[in-house]
Scaffold this motif. Structure first.
Motif, mmCIF file in Angstrom:
data_model
loop_
_atom_site.group_PDB
_atom_site.id
_atom_site.type_symbol
_atom_site.label_atom_id
_atom_site.label_comp_id
_atom_site.label_asym_id
_atom_site.label_seq_id
_atom_site.Cartn_x
_atom_site.Cartn_y
_atom_site.Cartn_z
ATOM 1 N N ALA A 1 0.843 -1.207 0.000
ATOM 2 C CA ALA A 1 0.000 0.000 0.000
ATOM 3 C C ALA A 1 0.877 1.255 0.000
ATOM 4 C CB ALA A 1 -0.926 -0.006 1.213
ATOM 5 N N ARG A 2 1.922 1.251 0.817
ATOM 6 C CA ARG A 2 2.768 2.457 0.897
ATOM 7 C C ARG A 2 3.571 2.637 -0.386
ATOM 8 N NH1 ARG A 2 4.799 2.265 7.101
ATOM 9 N NH2 ARG A 2 2.719 2.347 8.033
ATOM 10 N N LEU A 3 3.967 1.519 -1.002
ATOM 11 C CA LEU A 3 4.702 1.633 -2.266
ATOM 12 C C LEU A 3 3.791 2.174 -3.364
ATOM 13 C CD1 LEU A 3 6.928 -1.576 -2.208
ATOM 14 C CD2 LEU A 3 7.686 0.807 -2.041
ATOM 15 N N GLU A 4 2.509 1.833 -3.271
ATOM 16 C CA GLU A 4 1.580 2.383 -4.264
ATOM 17 C C GLU A 4 1.526 3.913 -4.137
ATOM 18 O OE1 GLU A 4 -2.453 0.997 -4.086
ATOM 19 O OE2 GLU A 4 -2.997 2.010 -5.933
ATOM 20 N N ASP A 5 1.549 4.398 -2.889
ATOM 21 C CA ASP A 5 1.556 5.851 -2.689
ATOM 22 C C ASP A 5 2.864 6.467 -3.165
ATOM 23 O OD1 ASP A 5 -0.917 5.545 -1.616
ATOM 24 O OD2 ASP A 5 -0.244 5.566 0.477
ATOM 25 N N ALA A 6 3.966 5.758 -2.911
ATOM 26 C CA ALA A 6 5.274 6.330 -3.242
ATOM 27 C C ALA A 6 5.585 6.226 -4.732
ATOM 28 C CB ALA A 6 6.359 5.638 -2.423
ATOM 29 N N LEU A 7 5.197 5.116 -5.356
ATOM 30 C CA LEU A 7 5.613 4.852 -6.739
ATOM 31 C C LEU A 7 4.457 4.948 -7.740
ATOM 32 C CD1 LEU A 7 7.835 1.716 -5.993
ATOM 33 C CD2 LEU A 7 8.638 4.030 -6.466
ATOM 34 N N GLY A 8 3.236 4.985 -7.221
ATOM 35 C CA GLY A 8 2.074 5.109 -8.097
ATOM 36 C C GLY A 8 1.658 3.812 -8.776
ATOM 37 N N VAL A 9 2.228 2.687 -8.373
ATOM 38 C CA VAL A 9 1.803 1.417 -8.970
ATOM 39 C C VAL A 9 1.576 0.360 -7.893
ATOM 40 C CG1 VAL A 9 2.895 1.634 -11.235
ATOM 41 C CG2 VAL A 9 4.205 0.681 -9.337
ATOM 42 N N ASP A 10 0.637 -0.529 -8.171
ATOM 43 C CA ASP A 10 0.445 -1.719 -7.340
ATOM 44 C C ASP A 10 0.447 -2.920 -8.277
ATOM 45 O OD1 ASP A 10 -0.317 -3.846 -5.844
ATOM 46 O OD2 ASP A 10 -2.195 -2.990 -5.114
ATOM 47 N N PRO A 11 1.618 -3.510 -8.509
ATOM 48 C CA PRO A 11 1.698 -4.600 -9.485
ATOM 49 C C PRO A 11 0.858 -5.811 -9.080
ATOM 50 C CG PRO A 11 3.773 -4.380 -8.278
ATOM 51 C CD PRO A 11 2.913 -3.234 -7.863
ATOM 52 N N PHE A 12 0.462 -5.864 -7.798
ATOM 53 C CA PHE A 12 -0.326 -7.019 -7.357
ATOM 54 C C PHE A 12 -1.762 -6.936 -7.835
ATOM 55 C CE2 PHE A 12 3.232 -6.971 -4.586
ATOM 56 C CZ PHE A 12 3.529 -8.308 -4.415
ATOM 57 N N SER A 13 -2.272 -5.720 -7.969
ATOM 58 C CA SER A 13 -3.683 -5.645 -8.365
ATOM 59 C C SER A 13 -3.840 -5.275 -9.830
ATOM 60 C CB SER A 13 -4.429 -4.653 -7.470
ATOM 61 O OG SER A 13 -3.881 -3.377 -7.640
ATOM 62 N N THR A 14 -2.747 -4.895 -10.503
ATOM 63 C CA THR A 14 -2.901 -4.487 -11.899
ATOM 64 C C THR A 14 -2.508 -5.580 -12.882
ATOM 65 O OG1 THR A 14 -0.756 -3.427 -11.670
ATOM 66 C CG2 THR A 14 -2.670 -1.991 -11.575
ATOM 67 N N TYR B 1 8.185 -4.732 -9.343
ATOM 68 C CA TYR B 1 7.990 -3.277 -9.367
ATOM 69 C C TYR B 1 8.757 -2.647 -10.520
ATOM 70 C CZ TYR B 1 5.211 -2.966 -5.168
ATOM 71 O OH TYR B 1 4.177 -3.074 -4.284
ATOM 72 N N GLU B 2 9.984 -3.117 -10.741
ATOM 73 C CA GLU B 2 10.783 -2.526 -11.816
ATOM 74 C C GLU B 2 10.086 -2.718 -13.163
ATOM 75 O OE1 GLU B 2 15.218 -2.702 -9.786
ATOM 76 O OE2 GLU B 2 14.537 -4.394 -10.998
ATOM 77 N N GLN B 3 9.434 -3.873 -13.325
ATOM 78 C CA GLN B 3 8.730 -4.116 -14.584
ATOM 79 C C GLN B 3 7.467 -3.275 -14.695
ATOM 80 O OE1 GLN B 3 8.115 -8.352 -14.582
ATOM 81 N NE2 GLN B 3 10.332 -8.692 -14.534
ATOM 82 N N ALA B 4 6.853 -2.992 -13.531
ATOM 83 C CA ALA B 4 5.553 -2.304 -13.559
ATOM 84 C C ALA B 4 5.703 -0.805 -13.810
ATOM 85 C CB ALA B 4 4.820 -2.540 -12.244
ATOM 86 N N ILE B 5 6.903 -0.293 -13.523
ATOM 87 C CA ILE B 5 7.074 1.167 -13.623
ATOM 88 C C ILE B 5 7.503 1.574 -15.033
ATOM 89 C CG2 ILE B 5 8.541 3.059 -12.852
ATOM 90 C CD1 ILE B 5 8.333 1.812 -10.054
#
Lengths: 455, 80
Positions: free
Chosen positions: B46-59, B76-80
């Motif tokens: 959840a906090r990474l979603e706020d910091a990085l703008g992505v949630d690879p688990f739900s997208t 995360y590296e792939q999702a960004i």
């Protein structure tokens, strides 16, 4: 009067099978002739008894021994706080405690505090089992501690099919605490229907539990979607080979069902809808999320309907009432589960819960309870707690906080840390906000109530 | 700060809040051996979603379940 658990096991259960954790294995047949209470069962006759143990097997043995003897059995899950325990003792008029904990104050109750051990000791004593014992299960409440939900063995075991005697008996494993509704269902299945059950020892990590479940050759395994996601994140996920997988306690998404189906290739993959208040309602075995609209209406003794958008249930398996007042549990026999539904095509899908109740890995959190803790901080004027979706635990608790002086949106790391610390000290870990956001204002409706959205 | 360092910072922060001892994460660290439970992971995500703008688990189209810290970072590296 219906039969007590001891007598159901003696008269109906196929013999054989055991309950085990990391260190103890108890044969179910032995529970009938032995005591785990040092022979003290008769001293607990007619009493309201709190069962609070570290060992799940000790609690199970006490249930077998005391159903029909005690007037009331109150089951305390492992993660309770001492405040909760005091409140539960008062609300349920507890006069005796069965425990394996060392540090209980002797003046907690007026009657005996009986030591229980998970081992079965020989006894000649045969207490008479004539009471229809109330089984009290705890579920999370708003601001004054857990809600106490009244069941009987009959309502709890209504969905359990007696063994047909011809099939191989299952070896169950469960990630649940058997002192909560979901885990108790599995325990009763084994105690009444036959088979064995492998349980987690207190504090046992998944990395130890999975190989042990494999060693016990479990055939059936149950847990919440969050438990199962955690299993799939373990390098040891492939060490178990359940032929039957069961999920309940949270909304099940299609992605998880597909993943479990592909990874384990189980013969059955079932998600069940059940709750402490509504009992076991139905099972869905078609490997799709949601449930077919055909389940609405009456099937056998269970009736379900959608009213005001939420699932309502009437059946002999629902709980009878709450202890200690508050709103009634049923209305004309119907339990409103508070679970909101969306009807699409011929299927209904769960959307979340009414009233902002947050489901964190199968455990319910009432926003008001968390808000009450946060608002106790001297620098906090008010707060709003709500749920945030999580692909890991289904939901998470987050809080918006308005400070008393110069409220402003932004960060105040000292205040955030103090609030977190306060929450960690007063609340179970799953209730502590994952995130605290300071806000300049919170909407208040004309009713004077804070505006809550069903996010 | 690199994605890896942002993730590392969250792991350490959440472990600290949850009162858990966290070994220095290497790529091989098995997440569930790291003393962090699934609640801790949910908080980190959840906090990474706020910091990085992505949630690879739900997208992600297909659910992925990272086993090691290295898997987690590359998700995360792939999702960004």
């Amino acid at each position: 009067m219906s039969l007590a658990l001891h007598d159901v096991i003696a008269s109906q259960r196929p013999s054989g099978g055991h309950l085990c954790d990391r260190s103890i294995l108890v044969h179910v047949d032995d529970l009938l002739e032995t005591t785990s209470l040092g022979g003290w069962a008769e001293a607990l006759a007619g009493r309201s008894v709190l069962i609070v143990t570290r060992s799940q097997i000790a609690a199970a043995a006490s249930l077998v021994e005391l159903d029909g003897v005690a007037r009331r059995l109150v089951l305390m899950p492992a993660d309770h706080s001492s405040e909760d325990m005091t409140r539960v003792i008062a609300k349920a008029d507890v006069t005796a405690i069965v425990t394996d904990l060392e540090a209980l104050a002797p003046d907690l109750v007026s009657g005996p505090i009986v030591r229980c051990v998970p081992a079965a000791l020989k006894t000649g004593a045969k207490p008479s089992r004539t009471e229809t014992t109330e089984w009290i299960l705890l579920t999370s409440g708003t601001t004054d501690g857990p809600k106490l939900v009244v069941h009987t063995l009959a309502s709890l075991s209504g969905a359990i099919q007696p063994s047909r005697g011809c099939e191989d008996l299952p070896v169950w494993g469960t990630f649940y605490d058997t002192r909560r509704f979901g885990g108790l269902q599995i325990l009763l299945r084994v105690l009444i229907g036959g088979g064995s059950l492998a349980l987690a020892a207190p504090g046992e990590p998944l990395a130890a539990l999975l190989p042990r479940l494999n060693m016990h050759r479990i055939t059936h395994l149950s847990g919440t979607p969050s438990h199962w996601r955690r299993v799939l994140m373990s390098p040891l996920a492939g060490r178990i080979a359940p032929r039957s997988i069961r999920l309940s306690g949270e909304i099940v998404d299609q992605g998880l069902l597909d993943k479990l189906s592909g990874f384990y290739k189980p013969e059955t993959l079932v998600h069940a809808f059940a709750s402490t208040e509504a009992g076991v309602v139905f099972e869905v075995a078609d490997r799709l999320s949601g449930f077919p609209a055909a389940l609405l209406g009456r099937h056998g003794s269970v009736e379900i309907k959608v009213e005001d958008g939420s699932l309502h249930v009437r059946s002999p398996r629902t709980a009878q009432r709450y202890l200690g007042g508050g709103e009634p549990l049923t209305k004309d026999g119907w339990v409103d589960t508070g679970d909101l539904l969306d009807h699409r095509d011929d299927r209904l899908y769960f959307l979340g819960r009414r009233g902002g109740v947050i489901n964190v890995g199968g455990l319910k959190v009432h926003p008001e309870e968390v808000e009450a803790v946060i608002n106790a901080h001297p620098r906090v004027l008010m707060s709003r707690v709500r749920g945030r979706r999580s692909a890991i635990t289904g939901g998470l608790v987050v809080a918006e906080v308005m400070a008393r002086q110069n409220p402003a949106a932004g960060r105040d790391r000292t205040l955030e840390a103090e609030i977190l610390d306060l929450c960690h000290r007063s609340l179970a870990p799953y209730k502590v906000p994952a995130q605290i956001r300071l806000v300049g204002s919170l909407d208040v409706a004309t009713s004077g109530k804070m505006v809550r959205s069903n996010a | 700060m690199s994605v890896r360092n942002i993730i590392l910072e969250q792991f350490i922060q959440v472990a600290d809040e949850q009162g858990k001892q966290l070994p220095i994460p290497s790529d091989e660290l098995i997440l569930l051996d790291s003393s962090l439970d699934s609640l801790s992971f949910a908080i980190i995500v959840a906090r990474l979603e706020d910091a990085l703008g992505v949630d690879p688990f739900s997208t992600a189209d297909e659910l992925s379940f990272p086993v090691t810290f290295g898997d987690f970072v590359s998700l995360y590296e792939q999702a960004i």
